[in-house]
Design an enzyme around this catalytic site. Structure first.
Site, short mmCIF file in Angstrom:
data_model
loop_
_atom_site.label_atom_id
_atom_site.label_comp_id
_atom_site.label_asym_id
_atom_site.label_seq_id
_atom_site.Cartn_x
_atom_site.Cartn_y
_atom_site.Cartn_z
N CYS A 124 0.82 -1.21 0.00
CA CYS A 124 0.00 0.00 0.00
C CYS A 124 0.86 1.27 0.00
O CYS A 124 1.49 1.56 -1.01
CB CYS A 124 -1.00 -0.06 1.15
SG CYS A 124 -2.43 0.98 0.82
N HIS B 299 -3.11 -5.06 1.62
CA HIS B 299 -2.50 -5.49 2.88
C HIS B 299 -2.68 -6.99 3.07
O HIS B 299 -3.74 -7.41 3.57
CB HIS B 299 -3.17 -4.77 4.05
CG HIS B 299 -2.98 -3.30 4.04
ND1 HIS B 299 -1.93 -2.68 4.67
CD2 HIS B 299 -3.69 -2.32 3.46
CE1 HIS B 299 -2.00 -1.38 4.49
NE2 HIS B 299 -3.07 -1.14 3.75
N GLU C 37 -0.96 -8.58 5.26
CA GLU C 37 -0.66 -8.79 6.68
C GLU C 37 -1.90 -8.63 7.56
O GLU C 37 -1.94 -9.13 8.67
CB GLU C 37 0.47 -7.84 7.13
CG GLU C 37 0.08 -6.39 7.38
CD GLU C 37 -0.15 -5.57 6.11
OE1 GLU C 37 -0.06 -6.13 5.00
OE2 GLU C 37 -0.44 -4.36 6.24
N1 GLN Z 1 -3.66 6.28 0.85
C1 GLN Z 1 -2.44 6.04 1.58
C2 GLN Z 1 -1.28 6.86 1.02
O1 GLN Z 1 -1.42 7.53 0.05
C3 GLN Z 1 -2.06 4.59 1.56
C4 GLN Z 1 -3.05 3.80 2.37
C5 GLN Z 1 -2.48 2.56 3.03
O2 GLN Z 1 -1.27 2.38 3.13
N2 GLN Z 1 -3.36 1.73 3.53
O3 GLN Z 1 -0.23 6.81 1.56
#
Ligand code: GLN
Length: 196
Positions: free
Chosen positions: A84, A175, A177
């Site tokens: 992410c 994710h 995890e």
């Molecule tokens: N939207 C977040 C960002 O731009 C990422 C979201 C996440 O890591 N769950 O950093």
């Protein structure tokens, strides 16, 4: 034993640590350059860049002087998994960045932050990957909008690319995890063993 350095400046660190330890790895929290390498060389065999807020993690990386050493370790071939916000940090190009936001630029993809809109903001999903099915969670996830020549697609969601790999760098928009999905971490550990 394989030691995995988990970037621990902000975000979902604990879940990665727990999953890695359940797979038999040792973990080290990374906050400053000396966590990454000491006088005797590298202190970690693999790296995890967790989710969180990518612009905050970026700011802290630069504040703690960890940005360049981390980018060098990844470019040098340390097996790396970014989830992410971690994927956003790895990417060469970031669409819809926060003001002043930078990335490490080590993975030849373009990502768009918060790409799935409010309705699909957070949800669990089953994805097909080259290593089998994976159940994962999406939270304000980015999507990969462009991939460079050396980049392999690992997963799609509704036709959009959400998982990629380039050499030893894996970036996923979701994710694993949070759902205890071990597939990506298991692969990271076997890459670390193979490259030692
Ligand atoms: N939207 C977040 C960002 O731009 C990422 C979201 C996440 O890591 N769950 O950093």
């Amino acid at each position: 034993m394989t030691t995995v350095g988990v970037l621990a400046l902000q975000g979902g660190v604990r879940e990665h640590v727990r999953l890695l330890q359940s797979l038999g790895a040792r973990t080290a929290l990374l906050r400053v350059p000396s966590d990454l390498a000491g006088p005797d060389g590298p202190r970690v065999d693999a790296l995890v860049l967790p989710g969180g807020e990518s612009s905050t993690i970026d700011r802290l990386l630069r504040l703690f002087g960890l940005r360049e050493p981390l980018a060098d370790a990844i470019r040098g071939g340390t097996p790396t998994l970014g989830t992410c916000a971690g994927l956003i940090l790895l990417a060469r190009r970031v669409l819809d960045p926060a003001p002043g936001q930078q990335s490490l630029g080590v993975l030849d993809v373009t990502v768009r932050r918060n790409a799935f809109g409010p309705q699909l903001d957070s949800m669990e999903a089953d994805l097909d990957t080259p290593d089998g099915p994976a159940r994962v969670a999406f939270i304000r996830a980015p999507e990969v909008t462009e991939i460079g020549p050396g980049v392999e697609v690992l997963a799609r969601r509704e036709g959009r690319v959400v998982g990629v790999r380039q050499a030893r760098i894996t970036g996923v928009a979701f994710h694993p995890e949070l759902t205890d999905e071990p597939l990506f971490h298991r692969r990271l550990l076997s890459e670390a063993r193979a490259s030692r």
